[in-house]
Design an enzyme around this catalytic site. Structure first.
Site, short mmCIF file in Angstrom:
data_model
loop_
_atom_site.label_atom_id
_atom_site.label_comp_id
_atom_site.label_asym_id
_atom_site.label_seq_id
_atom_site.Cartn_x
_atom_site.Cartn_y
_atom_site.Cartn_z
N GLY A 238 31.11 -21.22 -28.53
CA GLY A 238 30.89 -20.68 -29.86
C GLY A 238 30.87 -19.17 -30.00
N PRO A 289 33.01 -22.03 -23.28
CG PRO A 289 33.71 -20.18 -22.03
CD PRO A 289 32.96 -21.47 -21.92
N GLY A 290 35.65 -21.56 -25.61
CA GLY A 290 37.05 -21.82 -25.92
C GLY A 290 37.67 -20.55 -26.47
CE1 TYR A 331 37.87 -25.13 -39.93
CE2 TYR A 331 39.58 -23.91 -38.77
CZ TYR A 331 38.79 -25.03 -38.90
OH TYR A 331 38.90 -26.04 -37.99
CB CYS A 358 56.26 -27.94 -50.53
SG CYS A 358 57.96 -27.52 -50.16
CE1 TYR A 387 39.01 -25.06 -31.20
CE2 TYR A 387 38.40 -22.75 -31.26
CZ TYR A 387 38.16 -24.05 -30.84
OH TYR A 387 37.08 -24.31 -30.04
N1 LLP Z 1 31.55 -27.00 -26.93
C1 LLP Z 1 31.51 -27.90 -27.94
C2 LLP Z 1 30.62 -29.06 -27.83
C3 LLP Z 1 32.30 -27.71 -29.08
O1 LLP Z 1 32.24 -28.59 -30.08
C4 LLP Z 1 33.16 -26.59 -29.16
C5 LLP Z 1 34.02 -26.37 -30.33
C6 LLP Z 1 33.18 -25.70 -28.07
C7 LLP Z 1 32.35 -25.93 -26.98
C8 LLP Z 1 34.07 -24.49 -28.05
O2 LLP Z 1 33.77 -23.62 -29.09
P1 LLP Z 1 34.37 -22.12 -29.11
O3 LLP Z 1 33.82 -21.39 -27.90
O4 LLP Z 1 35.83 -22.23 -29.04
O5 LLP Z 1 33.90 -21.57 -30.39
N2 LLP Z 1 39.00 -25.33 -35.28
C9 LLP Z 1 37.94 -24.38 -35.48
C10 LLP Z 1 36.94 -24.37 -34.34
C11 LLP Z 1 36.33 -25.72 -34.04
C12 LLP Z 1 35.40 -25.71 -32.86
C13 LLP Z 1 34.98 -27.08 -32.47
N3 LLP Z 1 34.09 -27.15 -31.34
C14 LLP Z 1 38.54 -23.01 -35.77
O6 LLP Z 1 39.77 -22.87 -35.79
O7 LLP Z 1 37.82 -22.07 -36.01
#
Ligand code: LLP
Length: 434
Positions: A238, A289-290, A331, A358, A387
Site C-alpha cells: 500500500g 509491496p506492489g 479511479y 467509445c 495496475y
Molecule cells: N497486499 C494486499 C493484501 C493487497 O490487497 C494489495 C493490493 C497489496 C498487498 C499491494 O498493494 P500496493 O503495494 O500495490 O498498493 N488497482 C488499484 C490498486 C488495487 C490494490 C489492491 N490490493 C489501482 O490501480 O490503484
C-alpha cells in the site's frame, strides 16, 4: 526515484531511447525499467534495515513473467491472489515456499495448488475459509500454514475503491475476533498458525494510518507469539508513489525539496516510523509491496492520432485507450503525460487527452497543458508500471498492448501485442447457427 529522463530532449528509459522502442514495437506499448524496480526494492530493504524482513512482491500490480523473474532473482517472495498468479510465479521460476496466498474467496482448487507447491502461508480472511483450507489440507494429508488477516478498522486515507482496512470492508477478521479465531483453530487438525497480517489499502501517502494499524495489531501479534509461537507479522502493501510531478520524482533532490504532505512518504520514512514499533516483537516482518516497486518503473507509450477542436475545448486523440490503462477512468487517477521528443520552442496546447474507445470515460487527462502535438508524434503516460497492463482488457476488441523490459542499454519485448487470432482463439460459432 526512477530511470526515466530526457537526454538531448529525447525521453529515455535508462540508456534506451523510447522513440526507438515505439518505432520497433509500435504503440500502445508498456515499457518497464528493471533497474528502477531493483533500486526501489533496495531502498525499501534499506528503509527497514534492522528487521528480519521478508518482501513478498504483490503480483497483481504487474505479473509479467519477466518482472516476476527479476524479483525472484532479487530474492523476493510473492503475494498471490489466484491460481493464475500461482502459476505465473512458478512459470517465472519463482518460489512458493517464500510466498503468501491472499484473498477473500480462494477456491478449493486454488488452495490445493498452493499446498502442492508448498506455499509459505495462506492469509486467511474468515472462519469459513479456515475450515475450507483445513478440509483441503486434510484430503492431501498435509498441514496448511496460515496467518490471520486482521481488519484493524483504520482509514488508509486513500481512494475509497482501494481502501481495505475499515470495518465496513470485506477484508480480514475484526480485531476483537482474532484471538478467538486462533483458539478455534485448535480443533482444526490440518492448519497451523504461522502469522498475522494486515493490509490497509493502496496508494497510501502518509505513514500515520500504518502507524495506527500496527499499534493496534502489535499486541495481538505479541500474544499470538506467546500462545501459538507465530513466526511473522505482515504489514501488507500500500505504500504510495508520486503521480503528480512524476518525472521530477525520479531525482533524489525532489524528495528533499518537497515537504512531507506534498509528496508520498518515502520508504525511509516508513522504516523510521515503523521499525521501532516492530523490532521489539522479535517476529519476522513481511511487506507486500506492489505499486512501490513497479509503479514508477513503467510508462505507457502512445501515438497521437488527431488534434481535434471541439466546442469550447480541444481533444488530443491518442492510440491508447481505457482498455490499455483503466486507472484514470476507474479511479479518476492522475497520470503525467509527456512528449517523447521535447521541444521547448513550441507553443503549448490545452486539451483533454482521450483514447479511441467509445465511452466518455476513455479520458486520460482533462484540460492538460502539453507542448503542441501533431499526428504521429509520440507520448508517454507516466507511472503506469503498476495496475496498468495488469488491469488491461480487450474492450472494443482492442488487442492487449505489448510490454518491453529495459535494463541499461538492453531492451527486449517481454509480451508481444496480442493478435486477432489470439483474441478469438477460444470463441466459436455453435452448430445451431451454422
Ligand atoms: N497486499 C494486499 C493484501 C493487497 O490487497 C494489495 C493490493 C497489496 C498487498 C499491494 O498493494 P500496493 O503495494 O500495490 O498498493 N488497482 C488499484 C490498486 C488495487 C490494490 C489492491 N490490493 C489501482 O490501480 O490503484
Amino acid at each position: 526515484m526512477h530511470q526515466f529522463h530526457y537526454k538531448d530532449q529525447n525521453l529515455h528509459c535508462e540508456a534506451v531511447d523510447l522513440a526507438a522502442v515505439a518505432r520497433l514495437y509500435g504503440t500502445p506499448t508498456y515499457v518497464y525499467s528493471a533497474t528502477t524496480m531493483a533500486e526501489n526494492l533496495a531502498r525499501l530493504r534499506q528503509g527497514f534495515a534492522g528487521l528480519d524482513l521478508q518482501v513478498c512482491y504483490a503480483v497483481k500490480a504487474n505479473g509479467n513473467l519477466a518482472v516476476l523473474r527479476h524479483f525472484s532473482n532479487l530474492g523476493t517472495g510473492f503475494d498471490v491472489v489466484s491460481g493464475g498468479e500461482i502459476r505465473r510465479v512458478i512459470a517465472a521460476g519463482g518460489h512458493l515456499h517464500t510466498s503468501v496466498f491472499a484473498g477473500v474467496g480462494k477456491t478449493e482448487d486454488e488452495i490445493r495448488l498452493a499446498l502442492e507447491n508448498e506455499i509459505f502461508a495462506f492469509h486467511v480472511e474468515s472462519e469459513p475459509e479456515l475450515g475450507r483450507i483445513n478440509h483441503v489440507a486434510g484430503r492431501l494429508g498435509v498441514i496448511a500454514p496460515v496467518a490471520l488477516r486482521i481488519n484493524p478498522d483504520v482509514d488508509a486515507g486513500s481512494h475509497a475503491k482501494i481502501s481495505t482496512g475499515g470495518s465496513g470492508h470485506k477484508f480480514g477478521l475484526p480485531l476483537r475476533l482474532a484471538t478467538a479465531a486462533a483458539e478455534a483453530m485448535g480443533k482444526l487438525k490440518h492448519v497451523r498458525l504461522r502469522g498475522v497480517q494486515l493490509h490497509l489499502g493502496s496508494q497510501q501517502t502518509s505513514v500515520d494510518p500504518l502507524i495506527g494499524a500496527v499499534t493496534k495489531v502489535a499486541p495481538v501479534a505479541a500474544e499470538l507469539k506467546r500462545t501459538h509461537a507465530i513466526e511473522y507479522f505482515s504489514i501488507g502493501g500500500g505504500m504510495g508513489i508520486a503521480y503528480h510531478d512524476a518525472l521530477a520524482s525520479g531525482r533524489a533532490e525532489w524528495w528533499h525539496t518537497q515537504p512531507p504532505g506534498k509528496r508520498p512518504a518515502s520508504p525511509e520514512e516508513y522504516g523510521a516510523a515503523l521499525v521501532p514499533l516492530l523490532a521489539p516483537l522479535g517476529l519476522r516482518i513481511m511487506i507486500e509491496p506492489g505499486r512501490l516497486l513497479t509503479g514508477n518503473a513503467g510508462v505507457l507509450l502512445a501515438r497521437v492520432e488527431h488534434f481535434k477542436r471541439g466546442a469550447g475545448k480541444n481533444f488530443l486523440v491518442i492510440d491508447a485507450g481505457m482498455n490499455d490503462l483503466v486507472r484514470p477512468a476507474m479511479y479518476d487517477s492522475h497520470h503525467e503525460i509527456v512528449p517523447l521528443q521535447r521541444d521547448t520552442t513550441r507553443p503549448a496546447l490545452v486539451a483533454d487527452v482521450v483514447g479511441p474507445v467509445c465511452e466518455t470515460a476513455d479520458c486520460f487527462a482533462r484540460a492538460r497543458r502539453l507542448q503542441e502535438q501533431g499526428e504521429g508524434e509520440l507520448l508517454a503516460i507516466l507511472s503506469a508500471g503498476a495496475y496498468g497492463f495488469a488491469m488491461a482488457g480487450r474492450y472494443n476488441s482492442r488487442p492487449l498492448p505489448a510490454e518491453v523490459l529495459v535494463q541499461g542499454s538492453s531492451f527486449e519485448l517481454v509480451n508481444a501485442r496480442e493478435s486477432f487470432e489470439q483474441q478469438v482463439a477460444n470463441e466459436k460459432i455453435p452448430a445451431f447457427l451454422q
